[in-house]
Design an enzyme around this catalytic site. Structure first.
Site, PDB file in Angstrom:
ATOM      1  N   LYS A  11       1.012  -1.113   0.000  1.00  0.00           N
ATOM      2  CA  LYS A  11      -0.036   0.015  -0.186  1.00  0.00           C
ATOM      3  C   LYS A  11       0.893   1.338  -0.049  1.00  0.00           C
ATOM      4  O   LYS A  11       2.038   1.268   0.493  1.00  0.00           O
ATOM      5  CB  LYS A  11      -0.996   0.159   1.040  1.00  0.00           C
ATOM      6  CG  LYS A  11      -0.255   0.040   2.612  1.00  0.00           C
ATOM      7  CD  LYS A  11       0.205   1.325   3.039  1.00  0.00           C
ATOM      8  CE  LYS A  11       0.864   1.414   4.432  1.00  0.00           C
ATOM      9  NZ  LYS A  11       1.577   2.403   4.732  1.00  0.00           N
ATOM     10  N   MET A 112      10.956  -4.997   4.133  1.00  0.00           N
ATOM     11  CA  MET A 112      10.524  -4.782   5.211  1.00  0.00           C
ATOM     12  C   MET A 112      10.937  -3.484   5.912  1.00  0.00           C
ATOM     13  O   MET A 112      11.815  -2.718   5.268  1.00  0.00           O
ATOM     14  CB  MET A 112      11.005  -5.658   6.181  1.00  0.00           C
ATOM     15  CG  MET A 112      10.446  -7.358   6.103  1.00  0.00           C
ATOM     16  SD  MET A 112      11.444  -8.466   7.154  1.00  0.00           S
ATOM     17  CE  MET A 112      10.676  -7.738   8.661  1.00  0.00           C
ATOM     18  N   GLY A 113      10.113  -2.650   6.722  1.00  0.00           N
ATOM     19  CA  GLY A 113      10.364  -1.540   7.235  1.00  0.00           C
ATOM     20  C   GLY A 113      10.628  -0.468   5.937  1.00  0.00           C
ATOM     21  O   GLY A 113      11.067   0.710   6.435  1.00  0.00           O
ATOM     22  N   LEU A 116       5.345   0.279   3.472  1.00  0.00           N
ATOM     23  CA  LEU A 116       4.457  -0.093   2.436  1.00  0.00           C
ATOM     24  C   LEU A 116       3.559  -1.308   2.704  1.00  0.00           C
ATOM     25  O   LEU A 116       2.673  -1.787   2.200  1.00  0.00           O
ATOM     26  CB  LEU A 116       5.214  -0.696   1.199  1.00  0.00           C
ATOM     27  CG  LEU A 116       6.221   0.054   0.504  1.00  0.00           C
ATOM     28  CD1 LEU A 116       7.152  -0.791  -0.688  1.00  0.00           C
ATOM     29  CD2 LEU A 116       5.525   1.180  -0.065  1.00  0.00           C
ATOM     30  N   GLY A 118       4.014  -4.300   3.973  1.00  0.00           N
ATOM     31  CA  GLY A 118       4.090  -5.690   3.726  1.00  0.00           C
ATOM     32  C   GLY A 118       3.467  -6.957   4.904  1.00  0.00           C
ATOM     33  O   GLY A 118       3.054  -7.644   4.495  1.00  0.00           O
ATOM     34  N   GLY A 119       3.983  -6.355   6.133  1.00  0.00           N
ATOM     35  CA  GLY A 119       3.606  -7.358   7.133  1.00  0.00           C
ATOM     36  C   GLY A 119       2.060  -7.399   7.478  1.00  0.00           C
ATOM     37  O   GLY A 119       1.563  -8.568   7.662  1.00  0.00           O
ATOM     38  N   SER A 120       1.492  -6.200   7.257  1.00  0.00           N
ATOM     39  CA  SER A 120       0.055  -6.210   7.741  1.00  0.00           C
ATOM     40  C   SER A 120      -0.489  -6.918   6.361  1.00  0.00           C
ATOM     41  O   SER A 120      -1.837  -7.446   6.891  1.00  0.00           O
ATOM     42  CB  SER A 120      -0.195  -4.680   7.711  1.00  0.00           C
ATOM     43  OG  SER A 120       0.325  -4.116   8.907  1.00  0.00           O
ATOM     44  N   SER A 121      -0.261  -6.512   5.254  1.00  0.00           N
ATOM     45  CA  SER A 121      -0.695  -7.379   4.241  1.00  0.00           C
ATOM     46  C   SER A 121      -0.769  -8.878   4.332  1.00  0.00           C
ATOM     47  O   SER A 121      -1.603  -9.352   4.010  1.00  0.00           O
ATOM     48  CB  SER A 121      -0.330  -6.827   3.149  1.00  0.00           C
ATOM     49  OG  SER A 121      -1.011  -6.894   1.784  1.00  0.00           O
ATOM     50  N   ASP A 153      -3.044  -1.591  10.414  1.00  0.00           N
ATOM     51  CA  ASP A 153      -2.948  -1.357   9.196  1.00  0.00           C
ATOM     52  C   ASP A 153      -3.903  -2.686   8.676  1.00  0.00           C
ATOM     53  O   ASP A 153      -4.070  -2.723   7.388  1.00  0.00           O
ATOM     54  CB  ASP A 153      -1.776  -1.191   8.573  1.00  0.00           C
ATOM     55  CG  ASP A 153      -1.087   0.333   8.625  1.00  0.00           C
ATOM     56  OD1 ASP A 153      -1.894   1.166   8.993  1.00  0.00           O
ATOM     57  OD2 ASP A 153       0.160   0.454   8.007  1.00  0.00           O
TER      58      ASP A 153
END
Length: 305
Positions: A11, A112-113, A116, A118-121, A153
């Site tokens: 995102k 990561m970090g 964007l 990525g982890g939440s998605s 998120d």
């Protein structure tokens, strides 16, 4: 359902304002989330036991700290608790005890970090996919509520629509920003979100914007000045992108992006970025803005099979 890779899109925060700080330390935000067609990919293979195992090359996060494992474990726990309560209420027990284990294969593409998501998605895709694969029949709203306990998120990725978000990011209203092409440039630095949100110079008193007035306000990210001051490489990325189009930062960085009407122009700038001695080794790509997440389109194809 087929064992195929489920998408977990990145995102962008097209704007980010902070309107206050709550007593619990969390900040009241206003932001616009839009997905882009740059994704992590996850494959889920049910097991015959109760183990939840992640498989991924070159992914350094320990399994016991991985939000993907936490999401799968949470979904199973909430379902089994609900199922247990139903058994007590009806005194009916299943003759066959179903196992809720899974092998999760992750192709990690989103840095990561980088701001964007990525982890939440990944967590959202895990909730949505396993809810379908395990036949748990939770609603999207119920999955989003679970997701909020994993991260602010996660709900927007579960719901799957571009959104104007308020609160800590969980109050979502659908919006339809232009689905432009984005050049994304990520300098090799990890920005600490905790550090930025606790910084004394961070602007925390933005006037709240009404949804109907969004188009009349300047879209900016109030974290940008603090991040640029604390992380010279992010400042450098902003300066370089500004040579081609207005540079914006997603979340608390480190990703910097610019919007273009045409894919060809975005890719032309990308090639120039990759020829620049300063940025040629930095992570960069072009992606299209999406107001609907590819996750839900993929879910429909799986459910219909």
């Amino acid at each position: 359902m087929n064992n195929l890779y489920w998408p977990a899109p990145a995102k962008l925060n097209l704007m980010l304002h902070i309107t206050g700080r709550r007593e619990d330390g969390y900040h009241e935000l206003q932001t616009i989330f839009q997905f882009i067609d740059f994704t992590d990919e996850l494959e889920f293979k049910p097991r015959k036991d109760d183990a939840i195992v992640r498989h991924s090359a070159d992914f350094a996060v320990p399994e016991n700290e991985d939000i993907i494992i936490r999401a799968a474990t949470l979904l199973r726990a909430v379902y089994l608790q609900k199922k247990s309560a139903a058994v007590v209420a009806t005194s009916k027990r299943d003759s066959v005890i179903k196992k809720y284990g899974v092998d999760i294969h992750l192709k990690k593409n989103i840095p990561m970090g980088a701001g964007l998501g990525g982890g939440s998605s990944d967590a959202a895709t895990t909730l949505v996919a396993l809810n379908a694969l395990w036949g748990m029949q939770f609603t999207i709203d119920e999955l989003a509520e679970m997701g909020l306990s994993l991260g602010a998120d996660v709900p927007v990725f579960v719901h799957g629509f571009a959104a104007f978000a308020e609160g800590v990011g969980e109050k979502l209203t659908p919006v339809s920003p232009a689905e432009n092409w984005y050049l994304v440039l990520i300098p090799p630095v990890h920005v600490s979100t905790k550090e930025i949100f606790s910084h004394p110079e961070l602007t925390r008193d933005c006037s709240a914007i009404k949804l109907c007035d969004l188009s009349r306000h300047e879209w900016r990210n109030v974290c940008t000045p603090v991040v640029a001051k604390s992380y010279p490489m992010v400042s450098q990325a902003i300066d370089i992108i500004n040579n081609y189009s207005k540079a914006c930062m997603s979340g608390t960085g480190a990703s910097v992006f610019a919007s273009f009407d045409r894919k060809a122009r975005a890719e032309e700038v990308l090639q120039q970025i990759r020829l620049n001695p300063v940025t040629k080794t930095w992570f960069s790509f072009v992606a299209k803005g999406l107001n609907r997440s590819p996750l839900h389109g993929f879910l429909k194809t799986q459910v219909s099979q």
